[in-house]
Write an enzyme that holds these catalytic residues in place. Structure first.
Site: not given
Length: 380
Positions: A76, A300, A357
């Protein structure tokens, strides 16, 4: 006990194939703390440099790890700092800093890299997975000149198109498009926080669990798991077992809101988001003897694989033995891989089929199979 599930050993723990340092960075995240007010403030660059300094000092103080191949990894928003840290470690070796580290490369999952490009790619991804129509996709591309993250607010037609897009995706979970959406309506290009799990806890975690969450709901909300994590992380016995220094951390928080990234804010009270794109650091690393693994959960919508492929392509690497070929875990198609190279630099890009994600959270066995092979220099 009291409807709280017991912890189990993770059969897919990456600690089976590597010694892992889980670093709470920047400071004031997790259990990390400061002793001076000046140290409370950080930034992308400062945090990266501090992490590189930490790694060299750690190996200096624990020389038994000196010869171990070292990789910088994360997920991330860490995508911004990972290549900076990695380049800094290589550069430190070049400058003769001691000890010399056996830095081999880096790994990043659904990494935020080019902030504008990654957020702009959400539109194309939403169209590819049939969340918006072809007509709306093409109109928005044309009216906004393909720039949605920084759309001109005076361009009324573009603003109208973006509103229409947001109407279509408002009920979609931005982190895993197939999961129920338990958060406020998704806004792809407004004041969007594109990274980190959306559920943030400041309330008493024990109260939050006993008051009911998914135990009395029909809807599964993945964020309920984080309630348990918060309960666990604030347990006195856990803190003692982890050698958290007594009195340094009053409460472990899932997310420090004083440094939570929002595209529209270049800074927060304790943090400066001063790297807009780290592609130049990836480019520098292509001239190193370096390995990279970039993987993306293909469900995602937050940092879509579409944008990731775009910046990888901008590195002008040569595709080698695989070009969007399937790879398998336990005999099943786990995703698709593309391999790249430039002199002594190699990069593997892999999608993780069905993952969101934070891909290992959704597909732990598939991600473990992926990294186990990559660490062992085996074909994925």
């Amino acid at each position: 006990m009291d409807n709280v599930p017991a912890l189990q050993l993770d059969p897919n723990s990456w600690t089976k194939v590597a010694n892992i340092i889980y670093l709470d960075a920047p400071t004031l995240t997790g259990y990390s703390y400061t002793t001076t007010p000046e140290a409370d403030h950080s930034s992308d660059i400062e945090s990266a440099l501090q992490t590189a300094e930490f790694m060299r000092k750690f190996v200096r103080d624990h020389p038994k790890f000196l010869k171990n191949p070292m990789y910088v990894t994360g997920i991330s928003y860490s995508g911004i700092v990972i290549p900076i840290i990695t380049e800094e470690l290589y550069k430190g070796n070049d400058e003769g800093l001691q000890p010399t580290l056996n830095i081999q490369g880096y790994m990043a999952g659904n990494p935020l890299t080019d902030k504008t490009g990654d957020i702009n790619s959400r539109l194309e991804y939403a169209y590819r997975v049939a969340l918006i129509s072809q007509e709306l996709y093409e109109a928005t591309k044309k009216d906004c000149n393909e720039n949605y993250a920084e759309a001109d607010s005076n361009n009324l037609q573009c603003m109208s198109d973006i509103d229409e897009v947001n109407k279509r995706v408002g009920g979609i979970n931005i982190e895993q498009i197939l999961d129920p959406n338990c958060n406020p309506a998704t806004n792809l290009f407004g004041s969007v926080n594109p990274v980190g799990n959306q559920k943030t806890l400041r309330a008493n975690p024990i109260k939050m669990i006993s008051s009911g969450s998914s135990l009395v709901r029909d809807t599964f909300c993945r964020g309920d798991y984080y309630d348990y994590a918060t309960l666990w992380a604030n347990d006195e016995n856990v803190m003692k077992a982890l050698n958290v220094r007594q009195g340094t951390v009053k409460e472990w928080l899932l997310c420090n809101l004083d440094m939570k990234y929002n595209y529209s804010n270049p800074s927060m009270p304790l943090y400066q988001f001063n790297v807009q794109s780290c592609v130049e650091y990836h480019q520098k690393l292509t001239n190193r003897n370096c390995r990279a693994l970039i993987f993306s959960g293909d469900h995602d919508l937050k940092v879509p694989h579409v944008g990731t492929r775009t910046w990888i392509n901008s590195l002008n690497l040569s595709i080698t033995e695989s070009n969007w070929d399937a790879y398998y875990v336990d005999g099943q198609d786990a995703g698709y891989k593309t391999t790249y190279a430039h002199h002594n630099y190699s990069l593997v890009f892999a999608t993780v089929k069905g993952a969101g994600h934070t891909a290992p959270e959704f597909k732990p066995a598939e991600c473990f199979g992926l990294v186990k092979r990559w660490f062992a220099h085996r074909p994925i």
